[in-house]
Design an enzyme around this catalytic site. Sequence first.
Site, PDB file in Angstrom:
ATOM      1  N   TYR A  58     -26.930  28.350  67.580  1.00 50.59           N
ATOM      2  CA  TYR A  58     -28.317  28.158  68.011  1.00 50.59           C
ATOM      3  C   TYR A  58     -28.826  26.829  67.476  1.00 50.59           C
ATOM      4  O   TYR A  58     -29.045  26.656  66.288  1.00 50.59           O
ATOM      5  CB  TYR A  58     -29.212  29.295  67.515  1.00 50.59           C
ATOM      6  N   HIS A 124     -19.264  36.278  67.612  1.00 45.51           N
ATOM      7  CA  HIS A 124     -20.086  36.037  68.796  1.00 45.51           C
ATOM      8  C   HIS A 124     -19.303  36.281  70.080  1.00 45.51           C
ATOM      9  O   HIS A 124     -19.782  36.955  70.988  1.00 45.51           O
ATOM     10  CB  HIS A 124     -20.606  34.593  68.756  1.00 45.51           C
ATOM     11  N   PRO A 219     -34.617  43.410  73.844  1.00 45.01           N
ATOM     12  CA  PRO A 219     -35.292  44.670  74.192  1.00 45.01           C
ATOM     13  C   PRO A 219     -36.533  44.470  75.055  1.00 45.01           C
ATOM     14  O   PRO A 219     -37.015  45.421  75.666  1.00 45.01           O
ATOM     15  CB  PRO A 219     -35.656  45.249  72.822  1.00 45.01           C
ATOM     16  N   LEU A 220     -37.032  43.236  75.111  1.00 41.48           N
ATOM     17  CA  LEU A 220     -38.198  42.934  75.947  1.00 41.48           C
ATOM     18  C   LEU A 220     -37.804  42.211  77.236  1.00 41.48           C
ATOM     19  O   LEU A 220     -38.644  41.625  77.901  1.00 41.48           O
ATOM     20  CB  LEU A 220     -39.208  42.092  75.159  1.00 41.48           C
ATOM     21  N   GLY A 221     -36.510  42.273  77.581  1.00 41.32           N
ATOM     22  CA  GLY A 221     -36.077  41.679  78.847  1.00 41.32           C
ATOM     23  C   GLY A 221     -36.406  40.210  78.954  1.00 41.32           C
ATOM     24  O   GLY A 221     -36.935  39.772  79.983  1.00 41.32           O
ATOM     25  N   GLY A 223     -38.714  38.618  77.742  1.00 36.70           N
ATOM     26  CA  GLY A 223     -40.157  38.437  77.913  1.00 36.70           C
ATOM     27  C   GLY A 223     -40.737  39.124  79.128  1.00 36.70           C
ATOM     28  O   GLY A 223     -41.952  39.343  79.206  1.00 36.70           O
ATOM     29  N   PHE A 224     -39.904  39.505  80.088  1.00 31.32           N
ATOM     30  CA  PHE A 224     -40.427  40.094  81.325  1.00 31.32           C
ATOM     31  C   PHE A 224     -41.171  41.401  81.057  1.00 31.32           C
ATOM     32  O   PHE A 224     -42.215  41.675  81.661  1.00 31.32           O
ATOM     33  CB  PHE A 224     -39.288  40.343  82.319  1.00 31.32           C
TER      34      PHE A 224
END
Length: 332
Positions: A58, A124, A219-221, A223-224
Amino acid sequence: MERRTIGAATLAVGAVGLGCMPMSWAYCGSRQRGDESLRALHRALDLGSTLLDTADMYGPFTNELLVGRVLKERRAEAFVSTKVGLLVGEQHIVANGRPGYVKRACDASLRRLQTDVIDLYQLHRADPEVPVEETWGAMAELVRAGKVRALGLCAVGARAARRAGSGLHDGTIRQLERVQQVFPVSAVQAELSVWSPDALDVLLPWCTAHGVGFLAAMPLGNGFLTGTLTPGEGFEPDDMRARHPRFTAEMMAANQPIVAGLRRVAARHGDLVTPAHVAIAWVLAQGAHVVPVPGTKQERWVTENASASALRLSPEDLAELAALPAAQGSWD
């Protein structure tokens, strides 16, 4: 915050972790600000979100350096998870699982993170040119040397599985079965969310049966599922969602019923409960060994995500979420 344990090593972490990648890589480069990210990291630890998930790729490297600035002050409060096995070039990413490289990469991560030990060291991606047992054996030597406390494996990407004509997580299961013969797996990291529940079919049951922790990525897709993204608004060119088939204006509009379902469930729990709360609570409800790791770079979202650990969904809530339409649009 509730504490959960990861794997046979029984490593305790806050029930909701923090994915650090957006602070340095893959999302909205113009909004990546070091001071804001540092505040987000400190806030996570204040709230008990102790699992800080990063990787050497990253940035590359800059994300570990950022996390290290916080660890220098608050190492005892944090559970540090980082990853090895991928190298980032100008226009490509390649795997490197050679044992010598793994050991050098670990030492470099320790220096950047300003710590003497990594709590969870994750592979990874496996290197197709190196037997995964050799890579895993080198990682196990790091545990025996006291540089690492436990080992984890990131799931094989969806594209690789589909190219092989197999189930989404078949490749990951095969890798897990092989490396378990070398050294115990403490955690598996894979995507799991209301709109991407594939891990529930095979991978999560495997983890449950083997006493392995499950780190739920995205878990929040991406941001979607927060309900804060507007179809057609677009993304910055360096944002990975700008090239993602599920984030075209057409697909985002088609998948709005999923967000609407999250809003309906949230409304039953009070005005302060958000779709993001419900999305994270759904992941938490999938098992006591499941730890969602939502990524963010902003303090306010860290606070919102952490507070989801207090939300308990009813059987009726879970049934309504299970009945939502499947997400449209390929992940490829």
